[in-house]
Structures are given as structure tokens and as C-alpha cells.
Design an enzyme around this catalytic site. Structure first.
Site, PDB file in Angstrom:
ATOM      1  N   HIS A 240       0.814  -1.223   0.000  1.00 24.23           N
ATOM      2  CA  HIS A 240       0.000   0.000   0.000  1.00 24.23           C
ATOM      3  C   HIS A 240       0.850   1.278   0.000  1.00 24.23           C
ATOM      4  O   HIS A 240       0.703   2.126  -0.867  1.00 24.23           O
ATOM      5  CB  HIS A 240      -0.898   0.032   1.241  1.00 24.23           C
ATOM      6  CG  HIS A 240      -1.791  -1.145   1.393  1.00 24.23           C
ATOM      7  ND1 HIS A 240      -3.001  -1.299   0.723  1.00 24.23           N
ATOM      8  CD2 HIS A 240      -1.659  -2.259   2.156  1.00 24.23           C
ATOM      9  CE1 HIS A 240      -3.573  -2.436   1.085  1.00 24.23           C
ATOM     10  NE2 HIS A 240      -2.781  -3.044   1.938  1.00 24.23           N
TER      11      HIS A 240
HETATM   12  O1  RIB Z   1      -4.748  -0.184   4.853  1.00 22.36           O
HETATM   13  C1  RIB Z   1      -3.370  -0.203   4.602  1.00 22.36           C
HETATM   14  C2  RIB Z   1      -2.646   0.788   5.461  1.00 22.36           C
HETATM   15  O2  RIB Z   1      -2.766   0.444   6.828  1.00 22.36           O
HETATM   16  C3  RIB Z   1      -1.136   0.841   5.200  1.00 22.36           C
HETATM   17  O3  RIB Z   1      -0.659   2.129   5.457  1.00 22.36           O
HETATM   18  C4  RIB Z   1      -0.570  -0.104   6.228  1.00 22.36           C
HETATM   19  O4  RIB Z   1       0.781   0.207   6.579  1.00 22.36           O
HETATM   20  C5  RIB Z   1      -1.466   0.172   7.387  1.00 22.36           C
HETATM   21  O5  RIB Z   1      -0.979   1.318   8.041  1.00 22.36           O
END
Ligand code: RIB
Ligand code: CA
Length: 312
Positions: A240
């Protein structure tokens, strides 16, 4: 390409670490500092992990400042199931030789922006608590923010429930402050980040670079990959946070839509949802965000591999 002045805000975690490695490897990013928030793990662990990653992969001269240990209103919810007890899965790093900056996260960002001749891009990839506190404590600082390129939210999906993404779920009130602030926002939500997955083949390519970055990422992806493949429709694990950094470097690889994004803080089933109005007949004067919807995944993976190779 002119260097982009950036401050990242992280809750290091596995994909935060990959995002930091990508940012620190790029000659196009002037990483002026990293601020830390609780999220994937408690603050003591996210700050330790961030110091470890910055020291080991960034050379240790990038300031790391400690931020909020809990959300604005909610109690802290953290995600040991995904990122492990350490926050970095089973990956191990040397004990950091650097310590946290003398200023806390909010005052570090404020001082850095006030002293910067040019506007700075903020790249928060965790809960938005630090960014909301900055905007509430020092509203004038908005003039020194070029834009906020954040990982979080989702126009059409959630990962904590049907509609809410983790970073928004942890601190919905902070997210509302940020989206209502008037600062130009690029939202790298689940719509794009769930298309930015690394397959086992990709992970083996990263490991085959044979560098300290490749070794670390391949190890950190281990349990993270298993959790995604066993609990989602993906053929790999979603990296992500690295997508937010990729937007800075290659926006041409990413399809975006303008939208009016509101964060719900009153709903029961929709608490923390990023409600994205992209209707063609909406009042476009109310648009407050650029929502990322798709990415050239192959190019994204090649970028991660090249970043790991650069640590030879
Ligand atoms: O939903 C994904 C996010 O939540 C990313 O930033 C992961 O590191 C968690 O923080
Ligand atoms: Ca994160």
C-alpha cells in the site's frame, strides 16, 4: 527532474518500510524528515522500526520525529495480526544508532516547513493524527504545504469492514480534519493499492537482487504475503504505502479521478468511510481530492526491484 522536498509520516509497518526504502533510494526525492505515528503497532515499536529502517537504509542523517501515540478521539487500535509483534514481520534489522529528533512530529514539520524556501509535499501513510494536529495547531502552515499525498481510504472498498480502510479506521476524526482542510490531497486508497500487489514471483525477483534491501523486503513480505493470499482475493501482498511514493515519482503510471471526499465520523456501519463523490453531475467546485484508481502494476514492481538493486 527537480528534487521534490518531502516529509513522510509513517506507522512502520512492513509496507511503510518498503515506502521508506523506495523514497530514500530515489535521487528525485529530498526526504527532509520522517515523522512517526501509532497504527500498525504501538508508537514505541513504530518509532523503533522507523529509526532502524532510516538508519540502515538511509544513512542515518534523515531526522526522525516522534508523534502521536493514540488517535484524536478513539483508543488506539493496532494491527499485530498483519505486521507481527515487532511491526516488521519476521525481518530483523540492526539496533539503530540514531535517536528521535528533539522536536515532536508536529513541531518538526512546522519548523521544517517554515524554514523551507519551497513548499513541501507531505506523504502520510498511516493514521492521519500527526497531520491533523499540525493543521489544527498551526493553520498558517498550510501555505507551505505543496500537497498531501496520502495512503488511506477507498472509494469503493474497505479492509477493516465493507467501507473503511485501516488508516481511516484508526483515526477517523483526524482524517476528517485533513480532508476538510483545503490542502490539495492525493488519495492513494485501496482502489489503487489493492492492485499494487507483489506475487511470489515478484518477491523472488526482489530477493534475487541480493542487496540488503532485497533481503529485508523479501523477509518482511513473508508472513505479510501469507496473510494476504489466505485472507483476500489477491495473488500477492498489497504494498500500500509504496504507491504513495510511486505517485510522486511516476504519476503517469496512475489513473486518477477528481472527487469531493468526505470522511464519515457519525455513522455506525460507515464510521471512518471516505465517501467519494465522483458523479459527473456533482458540484465540481467542491472537489477536494485527486483519487487514485489504477496503476501499471508491472512498472510498479520494476520500480521496487530497481530500488532494492540500488542498495548494492
Ligand atoms: O490499509 C493499509 C494501510 O494500513 C497501510 O498504510 C498499512 O501500513 C497500514 O498502516
Ligand atoms: Ca502504513
Amino acid at each position: 527532474m527537480k528534487k521534490i522536498p518531502v516529509i513522510m509520516d509513517v506507522d512502520t509497518g512492513i509496507d511503510d518500510a518498503v515506502a521508506l526504502i523506495l523514497a530514500m533510494s530515489s535521487p528525485h526525492i529530498d526526504l527532509k524528515g520522517v515523522t512517526v505515528v501509532a497504527g500498525n503497532q504501538i508508537l514505541d515499536k513504530t518509532i523503533y522500526n522507523t529509526l532502524s529502517v532510516v538508519d540502515y537504509f538511509g544513512g542515518g542523517d534523515i531526522p526522525v520525529a516522534k508523534g502521536a501515540s493514540k488517535p484524536l478521539v478513539k483508543e488506539l487500535y493496532y494491527d499485530a495480526a498483519t505486521h507481527g509483534e515487532s511491526g516488521l514481520g519476521t525481518a530483523q534489522l540492526p539496533k539503530p544508532a540514531i535517536t528521535a529528533h528533539r522536536l515532536d512530529a508536529v513541531d518538526f514539520i512546522k519548523e521544517t516547513l517554515e524554514n523551507s524556501e519551497e513548499k513541501v509535499t507531505l506523504v502520510p501513510v498511516g493514521p492521519l493524527t500527526n497531520i491533523a494536529l499540525l493543521l489544527m495547531c498551526y493553520p498558517h502552515i498550510k501555505e507551505k504545504i505543496d500537497k498531501i499525498v496520502m495512503m488511506g481510504g477507498g472509494a469503493f472498498e474497505g479492509n477493516m469492514n465493507a467501507v473503511c480502510e485501516f488508516n481511516m479506521f484508526v483515526d477517523p476524526e483526524a482524517a476528517q480534519v485533513v480532508f476538510d482542510s483545503g490542502v490539495d490531497i492525493v488519495m492513494c486508497g485501496l482502489d489503487i493499492t489493492m492492485k499494487s500487489y507483489t506475487t511470489m514471483e515478484d518477491i523472488l525477483r526482489i530477493k534475487a537482487t541480493g542487496t540488503k534491501a532485497g533481503e529485508f523486503c523479501a523477509e518482511a513480505f513473508g508472513v505479510y504475503y501469507d496473510r494476504y493470499v489466505n485472507n483476500s482475493r489477491l495473488p500477492g501482498c498489497a504494498v500500500h504505502d509504496a504507491v504513495a511514493v510511486t505517485y510522486l515519482l511516476h504519476p503517469e503510471w496512475i489513473h486518477t479521478e477528481r472527487a469531493n471526499v468526505k470522511v464519515d465520523i457519525d455513522g455506525t456501519e460507515t464510521y471512518g468511510q471516505t465517501v467519494c463523490d465522483m458523479r459527473p453531475n456533482r458540484n465540481r467546485h467542491l472537489d477536494n481530492a485527486t483519487v487514485c484508481m489504477d496503476i501499471d502494476r508491472e512498472k510498479f514492481i520494476d520500480l521496487l526491484v530497481a530500488a532494492c538493486e540500488s542498495y548494492k
